[in-house]
Scaffold this active site. Structure first.
Site, PDB file in Angstrom:
ATOM      1  N   ASN A 209       0.849  -1.193   0.000  1.00 29.33           N
ATOM      2  CA  ASN A 209       0.000   0.000   0.000  1.00 29.33           C
ATOM      3  C   ASN A 209       0.882   1.240   0.000  1.00 29.33           C
ATOM      4  OD1 ASN A 209       0.500   0.858   2.868  1.00 29.33           O
ATOM      5  ND2 ASN A 209      -0.352  -1.182   3.233  1.00 29.33           N
ATOM      6  N   ASP A 278      -4.683  -6.251   5.506  1.00 26.07           N
ATOM      7  CA  ASP A 278      -5.685  -7.072   6.191  1.00 26.07           C
ATOM      8  C   ASP A 278      -5.642  -8.513   5.703  1.00 26.07           C
ATOM      9  OD1 ASP A 278      -6.859  -5.100   7.854  1.00 26.07           O
ATOM     10  OD2 ASP A 278      -7.772  -4.197   6.088  1.00 26.07           O
ATOM     11  N   PRO A 306      -3.112 -11.659  10.936  1.00 23.28           N
ATOM     12  CA  PRO A 306      -3.429 -11.389  12.353  1.00 23.28           C
ATOM     13  C   PRO A 306      -3.547  -9.885  12.574  1.00 23.28           C
ATOM     14  CG  PRO A 306      -1.131 -12.064  12.108  1.00 23.28           C
ATOM     15  CD  PRO A 306      -1.775 -12.234  10.759  1.00 23.28           C
ATOM     16  N   ASP A 307      -4.443  -9.479  13.470  1.00 23.98           N
ATOM     17  CA  ASP A 307      -4.550  -8.057  13.832  1.00 23.98           C
ATOM     18  C   ASP A 307      -3.558  -7.813  14.976  1.00 23.98           C
ATOM     19  OD1 ASP A 307      -5.298  -5.580  15.024  1.00 23.98           O
ATOM     20  OD2 ASP A 307      -7.222  -5.707  13.978  1.00 23.98           O
ATOM     21  N   ILE A 308      -2.458  -7.157  14.647  1.00 19.53           N
ATOM     22  CA  ILE A 308      -1.366  -7.007  15.629  1.00 19.53           C
ATOM     23  C   ILE A 308      -1.829  -6.176  16.817  1.00 19.53           C
ATOM     24  CG2 ILE A 308       1.021  -6.255  15.936  1.00 19.53           C
ATOM     25  CD1 ILE A 308       1.265  -6.416  12.809  1.00 19.53           C
ATOM     26  N   PHE A 324      -4.243   3.588  15.022  1.00 17.60           N
ATOM     27  CA  PHE A 324      -4.462   4.603  13.982  1.00 17.60           C
ATOM     28  C   PHE A 324      -5.617   4.166  13.097  1.00 17.60           C
ATOM     29  CE2 PHE A 324      -1.353   8.070  13.489  1.00 17.60           C
ATOM     30  CZ  PHE A 324      -0.648   7.864  14.658  1.00 17.60           C
ATOM     31  N   LYS A 342     -10.998  -2.382  18.803  1.00 22.74           N
ATOM     32  CA  LYS A 342      -9.607  -2.811  18.992  1.00 22.74           C
ATOM     33  C   LYS A 342      -9.252  -2.892  20.478  1.00 22.74           C
ATOM     34  CE  LYS A 342      -8.203  -2.332  14.512  1.00 22.74           C
ATOM     35  NZ  LYS A 342      -7.341  -3.158  13.679  1.00 22.74           N
TER      36      LYS A 342
HETATM   37  O1  C5P Z   1      -8.671  -2.299  11.173  1.00 23.52           O
HETATM   38  P1  C5P Z   1      -7.788  -1.230  10.631  1.00 23.52           P
HETATM   39  O2  C5P Z   1      -6.733  -1.735   9.699  1.00 23.52           O
HETATM   40  O3  C5P Z   1      -8.503  -0.065  10.054  1.00 23.52           O
HETATM   41  O4  C5P Z   1      -7.040  -0.671  11.937  1.00 23.52           O
HETATM   42  C1  C5P Z   1      -5.957   0.190  11.873  1.00 23.52           C
HETATM   43  C2  C5P Z   1      -5.131   0.065  13.120  1.00 23.52           C
HETATM   44  O5  C5P Z   1      -4.892  -1.294  13.457  1.00 23.52           O
HETATM   45  C3  C5P Z   1      -3.761   0.663  12.921  1.00 23.52           C
HETATM   46  O6  C5P Z   1      -3.309   1.107  14.192  1.00 23.52           O
HETATM   47  C4  C5P Z   1      -2.950  -0.521  12.425  1.00 23.52           C
HETATM   48  O7  C5P Z   1      -1.552  -0.368  12.656  1.00 23.52           O
HETATM   49  C5  C5P Z   1      -3.530  -1.661  13.248  1.00 23.52           C
HETATM   50  N1  C5P Z   1      -3.520  -2.955  12.558  1.00 23.52           N
HETATM   51  C6  C5P Z   1      -2.743  -3.995  13.032  1.00 23.52           C
HETATM   52  N2  C5P Z   1      -2.777  -5.224  12.431  1.00 23.52           N
HETATM   53  C7  C5P Z   1      -3.571  -5.433  11.369  1.00 23.52           C
HETATM   54  C8  C5P Z   1      -4.385  -4.401  10.861  1.00 23.52           C
HETATM   55  C9  C5P Z   1      -4.337  -3.162  11.477  1.00 23.52           C
HETATM   56  O8  C5P Z   1      -2.008  -3.794  14.008  1.00 23.52           O
HETATM   57  N3  C5P Z   1      -3.594  -6.635  10.790  1.00 23.52           N
END
Ligand code: C5P
Length: 399
Positions: A209, A278, A306-308, A324, A342
């Site tokens: 991106n 994502d 994974p959502d970190i 963010f 989150k």
């Molecule tokens: O869900 P979204 O991508 O809009 O959320 C953005 C926030 O979540 C940012 O702080 C981004 O760094 C974090 N994030 C993450 N892991 C992911 C997707 C988003 O830590 N897989």
């Protein structure tokens, strides 16, 4: 203009690194400072006072007997208005004289008569720097409250390689700017993710991106300036590492996730700035995908990454987590929803999604008390405001 309104006395002592002091003046004035140059007699053998006067726009002083100062007290007058005295280069001999309180020329007398901070950027041969006497003097100066910048390591004018090089002008000025920032995060450890991720399709292709990493790198710099120990996990970006920040480079979201979890121990604040993909292709081809014929198009299957941020925020004893959000519409509603989803106490919303790659930004802070809009500014200025907002929200330590 990070030094706007600051008056800096720039001292030069004798050493070949004096040729870099011209650039130090340029950078100081570019950052908004006014600069008064004072030189030792030895320094004038390496660069002329005329050069330093032309660049600083002020007469240069060398002798303590200079009659140009009305009351004939140059050693007092020149530093009275100063916010700091910066000596670059600081020679072995100058450090020795300062450590012992000698004042046998204008520059050393200025230093002992000062009522402002003193910063030194040493520059010398590696053996002169390593000499026990120099190390003793450096330790004494630090104990006396003097800030020593560097020295750096590498090629030396004498042809040798080692410690003792003067920091580069841009590093010296960055350190001086950092010196003036409020120390709101001393003793805190901050982990930051920044930049894009790259999800491989085959050995030469992938999905990424437009994130430049500028906001995350600015936050790393601002947190370091505020005195935090900063660990930065960066996706693919060519940005230079901010001074004093420990950086780990990763490519994919999974690698970023693993690098974050591996470094999470004893972290007080986690700031997830990275634009993490994502999804990633369900399988990565070992070989470059080939076009079979003129109408052939590949079909990619995806799996979720994974959502970190959510993973870290959900852990027992989680650090203070900051997320963010870049939304293209309805930021007020989506921002607060995302903060809750989150599970983070603070979420930063980018107003519009045109921030990617830009030098400035406009952000909104969401927390349990509502939203606060910060006016458009460059990313470093916003990063400093965000760092201060984070520091305000951290649990206070009992004295
Ligand atoms: O869900 P979204 O991508 O809009 O959320 C953005 C926030 O979540 C940012 O702080 C981004 O760094 C974090 N994030 C993450 N892991 C992911 C997707 C988003 O830590 N897989």
């Amino acid at each position: 203009m990070d030094l706007r309104g600051k008056h800096i006395v720039l001292g030069l002592s004798g050493g070949i690194a004096c040729y870099k002091s011209a650039e130090v003046v340029r950078l100081l004035t570019k950052a908004g400072a006014t600069v008064q140059v004072a030189m030792t007699e030895a320094a004038t053998h390496f660069i002329t006072p005329v050069t330093m006067q032309a660049l600083s726009g002020r007469p240069v002083y060398v002798s303590q007997w200079d009659a140009r100062v009305d009351n004939n007290m140059a050693h007092i007058d020149l530093s009275r208005e100063a916010d700091a005295i910066l000596i670059a280069p600081a020679s072995t001999d100058l450090m020795a004289r300062l450590a012992h309180g000698l004042c046998d020329d204008l520059l050393t007398t200025l230093c002992i008569a000062r009522d402002c901070p003193l910063l030194l950027a040493p520059a010398m041969n590696r053996q002169m720097w390593a000499a026990p006497a120099t190390q003793r003097n450096a330790a004494q100066l630090r104990a006396d409250g003097v800030t020593i910048l560097g020295p750096g390591s590498g090629d030396q004018a004498c042809g040798e390689i080692g410690d003792g090089r003067m920091l580069e002008p841009v590093e010296i000025v960055e350190d001086l700017i950092a010196f003036f920032q409020p120390k709101t995060l001393v003793g805190k450890r901050m982990l930051i993710t920044a930049g894009p991720t790259f999800e491989a399709i085959d050995p030469v292709r992938g999905i990424t991106n437009l994130s430049s990493g500028k906001m995350g790198f600015s936050i790393a710099r601002a947190a370091r300036e505020a005195g935090a120990e900063v660990l930065l996990v960066a996706g693919p970006t060519a940005l230079p590492t901010p001074r004093g920040v420990a950086r780990t480079d990763v490519r994919s979201a999974q690698q970023m996730h693993d690098a974050v979890l591996a470094q999470l121990r004893d972290i007080d604040v986690f700031v997830a700035v990275a634009a993490v993909a994502d999804w990633r292709p369900a399988s990565v081809s070992d070989q470059k995908l080939k076009k079979a014929n003129d109408t052939d198009t590949p079909t990619l299957q995806f799996v979720q990454n994974p959502d970190i941020l959510a993973t870290v925020a959900a852990r027992a004893n989680a650090p203070f987590c900051v997320g963010f959000a870049a939304e293209s519409e309805n930021l007020a509603q989506y921002g607060e929803e995302k903060r809750r989803r989150k599970g983070v106490p603070l979420l930063v919303g980018n107003i519009g999604h045109h921030t990617f790659g830009m030098d400035d930004n406009e952000i909104v802070l969401f927390d349990a008390n509502g939203m606060t809009r910060l006016p458009r500014a460059d990313k470093l200025a916003l990063a400093r405001q965000l760092v201060s907002a984070i520091a305000d929200r951290l649990p206070r330590q009992l004295p």
